[in-house]
Write an enzyme that holds these catalytic residues in place. Structure first.
Site, mmCIF file in Angstrom:
data_model
loop_
_atom_site.group_PDB
_atom_site.id
_atom_site.type_symbol
_atom_site.label_atom_id
_atom_site.label_comp_id
_atom_site.label_asym_id
_atom_site.label_seq_id
_atom_site.Cartn_x
_atom_site.Cartn_y
_atom_site.Cartn_z
ATOM 1 N N SER A 117 0.842 -1.203 0.000
ATOM 2 C CA SER A 117 0.000 0.000 0.000
ATOM 3 C C SER A 117 0.874 1.249 0.000
ATOM 4 C CB SER A 117 -0.902 0.006 1.232
ATOM 5 O OG SER A 117 -1.420 1.309 1.401
ATOM 6 N N HIS B 36 -0.962 -1.291 -4.297
ATOM 7 C CA HIS B 36 -2.276 -0.964 -3.733
ATOM 8 C C HIS B 36 -2.346 0.548 -3.531
ATOM 9 C CE1 HIS B 36 -5.865 -2.090 -1.297
ATOM 10 N NE2 HIS B 36 -5.524 -1.064 -0.525
ATOM 11 N N ASP C 76 -4.652 3.657 -2.210
ATOM 12 C CA ASP C 76 -5.799 3.981 -1.355
ATOM 13 C C ASP C 76 -6.325 5.372 -1.659
ATOM 14 O OD1 ASP C 76 -6.048 1.681 0.522
ATOM 15 O OD2 ASP C 76 -3.944 2.175 0.901
ATOM 16 N N MET D 263 -9.147 8.101 -0.690
ATOM 17 C CA MET D 263 -10.072 8.446 0.408
ATOM 18 C C MET D 263 -10.669 9.823 0.171
ATOM 19 S SD MET D 263 -7.685 7.338 3.579
ATOM 20 C CE MET D 263 -6.830 5.758 3.603
ATOM 21 N N HIS E 296 -8.085 1.013 -4.382
ATOM 22 C CA HIS E 296 -9.076 0.809 -3.316
ATOM 23 C C HIS E 296 -9.814 2.125 -3.096
ATOM 24 C CE1 HIS E 296 -9.560 -0.184 1.303
ATOM 25 N NE2 HIS E 296 -10.715 -0.087 0.676
ATOM 26 N N MET F 143 -12.165 4.307 -1.267
ATOM 27 C CA MET F 143 -12.902 4.542 -0.018
ATOM 28 C C MET F 143 -13.655 5.851 -0.204
ATOM 29 S SD MET F 143 -9.913 3.289 2.538
ATOM 30 C CE MET F 143 -8.688 3.321 1.239
ATOM 31 N N MET G 254 -11.458 -5.961 4.800
ATOM 32 C CA MET G 254 -10.705 -4.995 5.605
ATOM 33 C C MET G 254 -10.447 -5.594 6.982
ATOM 34 S SD MET G 254 -9.978 -2.430 3.766
ATOM 35 C CE MET G 254 -9.145 -1.554 5.099
ATOM 36 N N ASP H 292 -6.567 -6.474 3.960
ATOM 37 C CA ASP H 292 -5.940 -5.148 4.019
ATOM 38 C C ASP H 292 -6.063 -4.547 5.411
ATOM 39 O OD1 ASP H 292 -5.118 -2.531 3.553
ATOM 40 O OD2 ASP H 292 -6.785 -2.025 2.224
HETATM 41 C C1 DX5 Z 1 -6.500 1.691 5.211
HETATM 42 C C2 DX5 Z 1 -5.985 1.296 3.873
HETATM 43 C C3 DX5 Z 1 -4.836 0.390 3.885
HETATM 44 C C4 DX5 Z 1 -3.615 0.877 4.596
HETATM 45 C C5 DX5 Z 1 -2.939 -0.322 5.183
HETATM 46 O O1 DX5 Z 1 -7.722 2.314 5.060
HETATM 47 O O2 DX5 Z 1 -7.004 0.679 3.114
HETATM 48 O O3 DX5 Z 1 -4.515 -0.058 2.568
HETATM 49 O O4 DX5 Z 1 -2.705 1.572 3.802
HETATM 50 O O5 DX5 Z 1 -1.886 0.094 5.966
HETATM 51 P P1 DX5 Z 1 -1.223 -0.850 7.063
HETATM 52 O O6 DX5 Z 1 -0.663 -2.029 6.337
HETATM 53 O O7 DX5 Z 1 -0.186 0.027 7.659
HETATM 54 O O8 DX5 Z 1 -2.301 -1.227 8.036
HETATM 55 ZN ZN ZN Z 2 -6.442 -0.214 1.165
#
Ligand code: DX5
Ligand code: ZN
Length: 220
Positions: A8, A33, A35, A37, A66, A68, A137, A175
């Site tokens: 990620s 990956h 993310d 948001m 991903h 969100m 998740m 994840d």
């Molecule tokens: C959280 C993300 C993850 C995050 C994971 O909302 O979806 O992908 O980056 O990070 P770690 O591996 O540090 O928990």
């Molecule tokens: Zn993620």
């Protein structure tokens, strides 16, 4: 089983993103990956379409995006156009995920359906035929560096059982909070795509960290 590591980038150093992606490539990492948001679906804002576009220009790695975001249907075409290979939408973020998953596939991308820790895998089984991957998740989405929530393993197990029983072939991604000390737990439960952010980036020695993940995953 062939396991896939999906680091990620949320925990990467954004001033050195190209360099850190290069390290992933040199160490046989297959996915990245990303993310996204929106500050609404989750209480944080990260990166979006222009960053996916820039990353697409410098790598052939599979971009595992991903989303969100609330009502992801608004942005599927834009993220596909930006160069995503897999588009993960949250079951909780849209009223009807079937047309959204269908649209992702129509655009030639892999459609993934994601559930938060408190959602049961049973809620998403009806969408299996529209889904190339389920993302479980294992932390509340929004931030990197949180602790793994044990109870989410039952979602992985449930999806793995259903997959075997019905001879389906979706991937099961997990994840949040995964590191080389707890990695075997989701693998044993049936996950085959592993996301890790803070356990890979953010400190020295990214190469060793990736290699340790690869070594454990190669046993599965
Ligand atoms: C959280 C993300 C993850 C995050 C994971 O909302 O979806 O992908 O980056 O990070 P770690 O591996 O540090 O928990
Ligand atoms: Zn993620």
């Amino acid at each position: 089983m062939n396991c896939i590591l999906s680091p990620s980038l949320l925990s990467a150093d954004f001033t050195k993103l190209g360099k850190e992606i290069k390290i992933c490539e040199e160490n046989n990492v297959p996915y990245l990956h990303i993310d996204v948001m929106d500050g609404m679906f989750v209480p944080n804002i990260s990166i979006g379409i222009p960053v996916v576009k820039s990353i697409r220009k410098i790598t052939d790695l599979v971009l595992d995006v991903h989303l969100m975001i609330v009502k992801p249907e608004r942005y599927i075409d834009a993220f596909a156009e930006a160069g995503s290979d897999i588009i993960n939408i949250h079951y909780e973020a849209t009223d009807n995920c079937i047309p959204v998953l269908k649209r992702i596939r129509e655009l030639g991308k892999k459609a993934a359906l994601t559930i938060k820790p408190k959602t049961s895998y049973e809620d998403v089984l009806p969408f299996a035929e529209y889904t190339d991957m389920f993302l479980v998740m294992s932390v509340e989405p929004g931030f990197g560096g949180q602790s793994f929530i044990d109870s989410t393993l039952k979602n992985v197990e449930g999806l793995a059982e259903y997959k075997a029983k019905n001879r389906l072939n979706y991937d099961i991604e997990i994840d949040g909070g995964i590191n080389t000390d707890n990695l075997t737990r989701p693998l044993d439960a049936g996950a085959n795509v592993i996301v890790a952010g803070s356990a890979i980036f953010g400190k020295e020695d990214i190469v060793n960290r990736i290699q340790k993940f690869n070594e454990i995953m190669s046993r599965y």
